[in-house]
Design a protein around this motif. Structure first.
Motif, PDB file in Angstrom:
ATOM      1  N   THR A 429     -94.320 -41.431 -44.095  1.00  0.00           N
ATOM      2  CA  THR A 429     -93.382 -40.634 -43.296  1.00  0.00           C
ATOM      3  C   THR A 429     -92.418 -41.481 -42.470  1.00  0.00           C
ATOM      4  N   ILE A 430     -92.579 -42.786 -42.490  1.00  0.00           N
ATOM      5  CA  ILE A 430     -91.707 -43.653 -41.688  1.00  0.00           C
ATOM      6  C   ILE A 430     -90.500 -44.056 -42.528  1.00  0.00           C
ATOM      7  N   ALA A 431     -89.323 -43.636 -42.074  1.00  0.00           N
ATOM      8  CA  ALA A 431     -88.101 -43.847 -42.856  1.00  0.00           C
ATOM      9  C   ALA A 431     -87.819 -45.321 -43.095  1.00  0.00           C
ATOM     10  N   ALA A 432     -88.056 -46.169 -42.088  1.00  0.00           N
ATOM     11  CA  ALA A 432     -87.768 -47.602 -42.240  1.00  0.00           C
ATOM     12  C   ALA A 432     -88.620 -48.219 -43.339  1.00  0.00           C
ATOM     13  N   VAL A 433     -89.860 -47.743 -43.474  1.00  0.00           N
ATOM     14  CA  VAL A 433     -90.744 -48.260 -44.517  1.00  0.00           C
ATOM     15  C   VAL A 433     -90.270 -47.781 -45.890  1.00  0.00           C
ATOM     16  N   ARG A 434     -89.854 -46.531 -45.989  1.00  0.00           N
ATOM     17  CA  ARG A 434     -89.301 -46.026 -47.248  1.00  0.00           C
ATOM     18  C   ARG A 434     -88.014 -46.782 -47.606  1.00  0.00           C
ATOM     19  N   ASP A 435     -87.236 -47.110 -46.593  1.00  0.00           N
ATOM     20  CA  ASP A 435     -86.005 -47.871 -46.813  1.00  0.00           C
ATOM     21  C   ASP A 435     -86.314 -49.235 -47.424  1.00  0.00           C
ATOM     22  N   THR A 436     -87.363 -49.891 -46.892  1.00  0.00           N
ATOM     23  CA  THR A 436     -87.766 -51.188 -47.447  1.00  0.00           C
ATOM     24  C   THR A 436     -88.185 -51.039 -48.904  1.00  0.00           C
ATOM     25  N   LEU A 437     -88.919 -49.980 -49.205  1.00  0.00           N
ATOM     26  CA  LEU A 437     -89.334 -49.748 -50.586  1.00  0.00           C
ATOM     27  C   LEU A 437     -88.116 -49.599 -51.496  1.00  0.00           C
ATOM     28  N   GLY A 438     -87.148 -48.800 -51.062  1.00  0.00           N
ATOM     29  CA  GLY A 438     -85.953 -48.627 -51.882  1.00  0.00           C
ATOM     30  C   GLY A 438     -85.213 -49.934 -52.095  1.00  0.00           C
ATOM     31  N   TRP A 439     -85.117 -50.730 -51.043  1.00  0.00           N
ATOM     32  CA  TRP A 439     -84.416 -52.013 -51.169  1.00  0.00           C
ATOM     33  C   TRP A 439     -85.178 -52.945 -52.112  1.00  0.00           C
ATOM     34  N   ALA A 440     -86.509 -52.966 -52.015  1.00  0.00           N
ATOM     35  CA  ALA A 440     -87.314 -53.799 -52.907  1.00  0.00           C
ATOM     36  C   ALA A 440     -87.166 -53.336 -54.351  1.00  0.00           C
ATOM     37  N   GLN A 441     -87.099 -52.030 -54.554  1.00  0.00           N
ATOM     38  CA  GLN A 441     -86.887 -51.502 -55.911  1.00  0.00           C
ATOM     39  C   GLN A 441     -85.539 -51.948 -56.457  1.00  0.00           C
ATOM     40  N   LEU A 442     -84.530 -51.923 -55.610  1.00  0.00           N
ATOM     41  CA  LEU A 442     -83.196 -52.375 -56.022  1.00  0.00           C
ATOM     42  C   LEU A 442     -83.216 -53.848 -56.398  1.00  0.00           C
ATOM     43  N   LYS A 443     -83.840 -54.675 -55.554  1.00  0.00           N
ATOM     44  CA  LYS A 443     -83.875 -56.117 -55.797  1.00  0.00           C
ATOM     45  C   LYS A 443     -84.679 -56.447 -57.058  1.00  0.00           C
ATOM     46  N   ALA A 444     -85.674 -55.614 -57.361  1.00  0.00           N
ATOM     47  CA  ALA A 444     -86.501 -55.847 -58.540  1.00  0.00           C
ATOM     48  C   ALA A 444     -85.877 -55.253 -59.803  1.00  0.00           C
ATOM     49  N   GLY A 445     -84.686 -54.680 -59.677  1.00  0.00           N
ATOM     50  CA  GLY A 445     -83.968 -54.147 -60.831  1.00  0.00           C
ATOM     51  C   GLY A 445     -84.378 -52.753 -61.237  1.00  0.00           C
TER      52      GLY A 445
END
Length: 509
Positions: A429-445
């Motif tokens: 439920t923490i938006a900042a943590v979800r944001d990190t996940l999205g960024w990691a997904q982007l960086k991992a292609g």
């Protein structure tokens, strides 16, 4: 990535440190000073044998001679006199007991234990030889044998409180607070004159979160004008835990008038702070500082109160003065680190945090605080190593997982993605943590996964500039230029000065 990192670091790590270092707590009783660092099992002097009237004159004279020599610390002479008694009167336990005492003081523990066993076998009621035997075994780190000796002492003489209290200290040293509490209660044997076991039982009740039990143990003792300081202190804490603030104030006020207990001033000040009477709290702490100049506990709470008022420079002066006396005190180090951070002195905050984690009882939260500070100063390799240290003992620390994922997202995107996914699973439920996940997904292609993550974030908070920006970057990476540019423009319109405004403008240009 610094701005994104701040969203998690200062929303979580800073809040954690502020809570740990704050001297302001309402409607709770403090327990950080209640747990003994090393249980003292042999603090009481061994009881000497009585001059038994059943002994004949010769035996009495030899025993008296041995005891006199022992009293003069002539342990060699005491040994000789006691041996003479064991040879002439081998059935007299007093001779064997005195011999055991002498041998123990001569540093010959194995011989002492043998003599004490002989004494215990001859005594019908006296458990002191067994208690001393247990003390010797405990000093030899033969803990189980020591416990057996003390248990045997309780069976021989159930009224001997010394055996129960040693067993209680041993149980607490092993982490068995419940067992220790029961043993302290057993040591009273219905005797209301001894306050020590009740005080210790009340302390354990507070540690176990049972203020009502502590109240019941201490209320009668507190009525005496000369009640022990700890009786008033622990009862005051119990009253706070039971929301009986007025009664707690009365108890702590009694203690402050004695001028014998520094913590009474800080406890009384906290009650005033909880009721919004800050000037009264300042006045109480000032009286405490006058009564106990340089006391680190009082200086710490003065600093915490000043920090709560935004007077960080004055707060830091108090913390640094306290650290001169108590340089390794954890709450002081946390408070000083937090004040340093508020003053913009990040390197100084890091130094305090390094000292904090060097303490024997440093916690995972202490390492997390250090890691977050290291990251804020740009020391990302050290920060990453420290986050890994946190995860060794606290593998479910979503803050450590999240922040380590941010650090590794460029150089080790696959590992970063795994860490970010674990963090998101733990804190969905923490938006900042979800944001990190999205960024990691982007960086991992993993563009589709990243798009789904940021679409959900954007939908959940359409007025958040960061979510619009992140989704715009993903759309650009997906080749959807028009949609991506529109989202970047949307982010700038929502907040022209948001953390990634410069990057958004650069991408648009």
């Amino acid at each position: 990535m610094a701005s994104h990192y701040n969203s998690v670091l200062f929303a979580l790590c800073l809040a954690l440190a502020a809570q740990a270092g704050s001297g302001v707590r309402a409607a709770t009783f403090e327990v950080e000073d209640l747990e003994p660092s090393t249980p003292s099992l042999v603090g009481n002097a061994a009881a000497l044998p009585n001059l038994n009237e059943s002994l004949d004159d010769e035996a009495k004279n030899r025993l008296a001679d041995a005891l006199l020599r022992f009293g003069r610390t002539d342990f060699t002479g005491a040994e000789a006199a006691a041996r003479a008694l064991t040879e002439s009167h081998p059935q007299a336990p007093e001779g064997w007991y005195t011999l055991g005492l002498a041998l123990a003081n001569l540093g010959r523990p194995d011989e002492a234990i043998l003599a004490l066993d002989e004494a215990a076998a001859r005594y019908k009621k006296n458990a002191e030889p067994l208690i001393l035997k247990g003390d010797i075994l405990f000093q030899l780190k033969r803990t189980d044998e020591a416990a057996a000796a003390w248990n045997a002492a309780t069976l021989l003489d159930s009224a001997n409180f010394r055996a129960y209290e040693r067993l209680a200290a041993l149980a607490e040293g092993k982490g068995d607070r419940e067992g220790a509490l029961d043993l302290y209660l057993s040591s009273t044997n219905g005797d209301g004159t001894r306050s020590y076991p009740r005080i210790q039982a009340a302390r354990l009740a507070l540690l176990l979160g049972r203020p009502a039990q502590a109240e019941g143990l201490l209320t009668t003792a507190a009525k005496a004008d000369d009640a022990d300081d700890l009786v008033l202190d622990y009862l005051g804490r119990a009253k706070i835990g039971l929301d009986k603030t007025g009664e707690a104030r009365t108890l702590f006020t009694r203690l402050t008038k004695r001028g014998t207990n520094a913590r009474a001033f800080t406890s009384l000040a906290k009650i005033e702070i909880a009721n919004g009477r800050l000037q009264e709290a300042h006045d109480i702490l000032a009286r405490g500082e006058a009564a106990f100049p340089g006391n680190p506990l009082i200086l710490r709470d003065q600093g915490s109160l000043l920090g709560a008022e935004g007077k960080y420079k004055d707060a830091m002066a108090k913390f640094e003065a306290a650290l001169e006396t108590a340089p390794d005190e954890p709450t002081l180090l946390k408070s000083a680190g937090l004040a340093s951070l508020r003053l913009g002195q990040r390197d100084k905050a890091v130094a305090f945090a390094r000292t904090l984690v060097a303490q024997p009882k440093a916690t995972a939260d202490d390492y997390l605080w250090l890691a977050s500070l290291l990251e804020s100063t740009g020391a990302k390799e050290d920060a990453a190593a420290t986050y890994r240290t946190v995860l060794e003992t606290s593998p479910n620390s979503f803050v450590a997982l999240n922040n380590l994922a941010i650090i590794l997202s460029d150089e080790s995107p696959d590992e970063a993605l795994k860490l970010a996914q674990r963090a998101a699973d733990l804190a969905p439920t923490i938006a900042a943590v979800r944001d990190t996940l999205g960024w990691a997904q982007l960086k991992a292609g993993q563009l589709d996964a990243a798009a789904a993550t940021f679409e959900a974030l954007h939908a959940a908070d359409p007025k958040a500039a960061l979510a619009a920006y992140r989704l715009g970057v993903v759309r650009l990476e997906q080749g959807k230029a028009d949609e991506g540019r529109a989202l970047l423009q949307e982010a700038l319109a929502l907040d022209p000065g948001f953390s990634y405004a410069a990057e958004a403008k650069s991408r648009l240009n």
